[in-house]
Design a protein around this motif. Structure first.
Motif, PDB file in Angstrom:
ATOM      1  N   GLY A  27       0.798  -1.201   0.000  1.00 16.46           N
ATOM      2  CA  GLY A  27       0.000   0.000   0.000  1.00 16.46           C
ATOM      3  C   GLY A  27       0.831   1.250   0.000  1.00 16.46           C
ATOM      4  O   GLY A  27       1.973   1.277   0.397  1.00 16.46           O
ATOM      5  N   LEU A 455      -0.119  -3.585  -3.363  1.00 16.63           N
ATOM      6  CA  LEU A 455      -1.107  -3.073  -2.424  1.00 16.63           C
ATOM      7  C   LEU A 455      -1.574  -4.141  -1.460  1.00 16.63           C
ATOM      8  O   LEU A 455      -1.574  -5.331  -1.767  1.00 16.63           O
ATOM      9  CB  LEU A 455      -2.330  -2.539  -3.178  1.00 16.63           C
ATOM     10  N   CYS A 457      -4.479  -6.146   0.040  1.00 12.78           N
ATOM     11  CA  CYS A 457      -5.684  -6.562  -0.664  1.00 12.78           C
ATOM     12  C   CYS A 457      -6.631  -7.327   0.247  1.00 12.78           C
ATOM     13  O   CYS A 457      -6.265  -7.775   1.321  1.00 12.78           O
ATOM     14  CB  CYS A 457      -5.319  -7.444  -1.857  1.00 12.78           C
ATOM     15  N   TYR A 495      -7.721   3.756  -0.718  1.00  8.11           N
ATOM     16  CA  TYR A 495      -6.900   2.689  -0.179  1.00  8.11           C
ATOM     17  C   TYR A 495      -6.872   2.733   1.348  1.00  8.11           C
ATOM     18  O   TYR A 495      -7.018   3.795   1.961  1.00  8.11           O
ATOM     19  CB  TYR A 495      -5.463   2.798  -0.697  1.00  8.11           C
ATOM     20  N   TYR A 496      -6.628   1.593   1.944  1.00 12.81           N
ATOM     21  CA  TYR A 496      -6.585   1.490   3.397  1.00 12.81           C
ATOM     22  C   TYR A 496      -5.544   2.428   3.991  1.00 12.81           C
ATOM     23  O   TYR A 496      -5.759   3.040   5.043  1.00 12.81           O
ATOM     24  CB  TYR A 496      -6.285   0.045   3.793  1.00 12.81           C
ATOM     25  N   ILE A 501      -8.430   5.446  -5.272  1.00  8.66           N
ATOM     26  CA  ILE A 501      -8.331   4.329  -6.212  1.00  8.66           C
ATOM     27  C   ILE A 501      -8.908   4.768  -7.551  1.00  8.66           C
ATOM     28  O   ILE A 501     -10.069   5.179  -7.628  1.00  8.66           O
ATOM     29  CB  ILE A 501      -9.117   3.108  -5.701  1.00  8.66           C
ATOM     30  N   PRO A 526      -8.413  -4.044  -3.770  1.00  2.00           N
ATOM     31  CA  PRO A 526      -7.516  -3.373  -2.833  1.00  2.00           C
ATOM     32  C   PRO A 526      -8.205  -3.184  -1.492  1.00  2.00           C
ATOM     33  O   PRO A 526      -9.410  -2.939  -1.427  1.00  2.00           O
ATOM     34  CB  PRO A 526      -7.225  -2.033  -3.514  1.00  2.00           C
ATOM     35  N   GLY A 528      -9.428  -1.230   1.689  1.00  2.00           N
ATOM     36  CA  GLY A 528      -9.781   0.164   1.899  1.00  2.00           C
ATOM     37  C   GLY A 528     -11.282   0.346   1.986  1.00  2.00           C
ATOM     38  O   GLY A 528     -12.032  -0.595   2.227  1.00  2.00           O
TER      39      GLY A 528
END
Length: 582
Positions: A27, A455, A457, A495-496, A501, A526, A528
């Motif tokens: 990430g 990333l 996931c 994203y987390y 994204i 991904p 998040g």
């Protein structure tokens, strides 16, 4: 065999899920999602793998796979419940204590049980850890029922065992770390065995350390190792390091097998590395490696590792990138090669500091008796772990013990299209999505964006209800028309670890009535906060205006799993007639 030779060997190294999932983790960004670490006892929302009556396995992850971020939450900490079960005695071997909740639980239980603790001298003497030990030794708080013994030499040799014996009837062990850092920033497992015979073997080991003050190579191999369980259909073996030759035990697991699945926090022992590479390549007297595969998840910690560790990881990467592509083509030196391996962590991931702390190895024993085995415990694959430290290694033998923890992802879901998708996604399936990796695997049964290899996931799956292969409608001239339809998914969100994204459109799902009669789907996303849109398209992949897209918004953490179902709306195209028909 030299490490230079190791780096030239084309090894067959793939993460669990290489058949179904070629996706990764890691990430970008510079922020993490706030974590709720308060759930330490009480109600248990976590997935428990009951291997058979008397043996239970817990996966623990209090950072990412919490109830807020997955349908298979693992934030519940079983250690506190286990402590509370002690009625007469509690023997604990633990390297370090600096978690106040752990101290409080032991002090509370001292009113009921006599508690003996063996710990590492380097931590007991450390002024940062010392206040926690002093609380436990305070006679005004411990009911006169807590004693602590340390090993004699301190670092670098460690009392690294991690287990507790409850009332000399039940044992808990595993890779999950009970320290404050370990409990909040690592993933691991806890194995609980309710068997007085096995508890006695652990008590023997504990007494050598606590009563006899013998540690490391001073200890004796004086323990019964093999125990028949489950009516003779399975076996549990108990070993302790360094006296029981733990490296040789793992090597023998390789010798007996064609397929090996593992996850290891640290891999730096050159001797075992070369053994692994010889086993994979067929060198050193091993047989033809054509059917031999290893699925391995490792923490490649880059600059945080020592020279040997980085050399081994580089050899893995060299073998991967130097081999033939696409999951099984001929690699360098003519060996088959299909690889996935953890990539070096991004700066963000290193900053976060989360690590996979598992230490397990599944071996299929297909080269011998076909009775699979799963090895778990506290030992890393390091020279110190094999030859110096006090360690625990337990081997579970037989399908009844191994099937509910390690199984290949595609064994759990042999055909995810035919209504066989289950919520029980294996632990090694989830951790393989948690960390970044690189791969030379060209194909995957589960669609993904190639950019996801860098990333963190997760995995989403579910059903598409009200779906038919064609839509029939009556046009303005009164004629009936048929349009073949399919479904595409688009993913957007954040994203987390921060950052937006860019929308990615996944290929159409399998709409065959033969292979996917239940209209199921499954793919990697991904981690998040995501918005997933389900869009009905024609045979050319173009959206059909007569169907309103359906969207779902949800959070999913690294390694998380979500069951997300979609319902296709009624068709409202030309003439407004008909609806969906088969």
């Amino acid at each position: 065999m030299s490490l230079a030779r190791v780096s030239r060997i084309a090894i067959i190294l793939v993460l669990v899920l290489s058949f179904l999932i070629v996706a990764g983790c890691g990430g970008g960004g510079d922020t993490t999602t706030p974590i709720d670490n308060t759930n330490q006892g009480g109600t248990n929302p976590a997935k428990i793998y009951d291997l058979f009556p008397g043996v239970t396995m817990y996966g623990v992850d209090r950072t990412y796979r919490t109830s807020s971020f997955t349908d298979d939450p693992k934030e519940w900490d079983p250690v506190f419940d286990l402590i509370s079960q002690a009625r007469s005695s509690l023997d604990i071997a633990v390297m370090q204590i600096n978690r106040q909740a752990f101290v409080d639980a032991l002090l509370a239980q001292s009113a009921t049980a006599h508690i003996r603790i063996v710990t590492e001298k380097a931590y007991f003497d450390n002024p940062v850890y010392r206040p926690f030990y002093q609380q436990l030794l305070n006679p005004l708080r411990n009911n006169g029922n807590i004693e602590i013994v340390t090993d004699k030499d301190g670092e670098p040799r460690l009392m690294h065992s991690r287990f507790m014996v409850i009332d000399r009837a039940k044992v808990a062990l595993g890779s999950y770390t009970w320290s404050v850092e370990g409990s909040e920033r690592t993933t691991g497992d806890v194995l609980v065995i309710n068997d007085a015979r096995i508890a006695d073997a652990f008590t023997n080991q504990f007494n050598q350390m606590f009563s006899e003050r013998k540690f490391g190579v001073e200890k004796r191999d004086a323990t019964q190792h093999s125990f028949s369980v489950a009516g003779g259909t399975a076996q549990i073996e108990v070993y302790f390091g360094p006296t029981d030759g733990l490296r040789d035990i793992l090597s023998a697991e390789l010798d007996a097998s064609n397929v090996v699945i593992g996850a290891i926090q640290q891999f730096s022992d050159l001797s075992f590395a070369n053994y692994v590479f010889n086993w994979l390549s067929g060198n050193g007297g091993f047989s033809d490696p054509a059917n031999r595969l290893m699925y391995l998840t490792v923490n490649d910690i880059g600059r945080y590792g020592d020279a040997d560790e980085n050399a081994i990881y580089q050899a893995l990467v060299d073998g991967m990138t130097g081999g033939g592509g696409g999951g099984g083509g001929a690699g360098q030196d003519g060996y088959p090669a299909g690889f996935l391996i953890n990539d070096l962590p991004s700066a963000t991931w290193a900053q976060v500091g989360q690590q996979m702390n598992h230490k397990y190895l599944f071996a299929d024993h297909a080269a011998t008796n076909n009775l699979p085995a799963l090895s778990v415990g506290s030992m890393n694959w390091t020279t110190q772990g094999f030859t110096l430290n006090d360690e625990v290694l337990v081997v579970l033998r037989g399908q009844v013990l191994t099937s509910n923890y390690h199984n290949y992802f595609w064994m759990q879901i042999p055909n995810f299209g035919n209504d066989t998708i289950a919520r029980d996604f294996r632990e090694d399936a989830q951790i393989s999505l948690m960390h970044p990796f690189v791969t030379n695997m060209a194909d995957a049964a589960v669609p993904r964006d190639p950019a996801l290899s860098d990333l963190s996931c997760g995995l989403i799956f579910g059903k598409i209800t009200n779906f038919r292969r064609e839509v029939t409608y009556q046009d303005s001239d009164g004629n009936f028309q048929r349009i073949p339809i399919d479904v595409q998914f688009g993913v957007t969100g954040q994203y987390y670890f921060g950052g937006n994204i860019d929308e990615y459109v996944y290929p159409t799902f399998d709409e065959s009535p033969l292979s996917n009669s239940g209209n199921n789907y499954m793919f990697v996303v991904p981690a998040g906060r995501l918005t997933v849109g389900c869009v009905v398209v024609d045979g050319n992949g173009e959206p059909i205006e007569g169907f309103t897209p359906v969207t779902k918004t949800f959070d999913i953490g690294p390694g998380g799993v979500r069951n997300i179902n979609f319902t296709i709306p009624q068709y409202s195209g030309d003439g407004g007639g008909g609806g969906i028909t088969g």
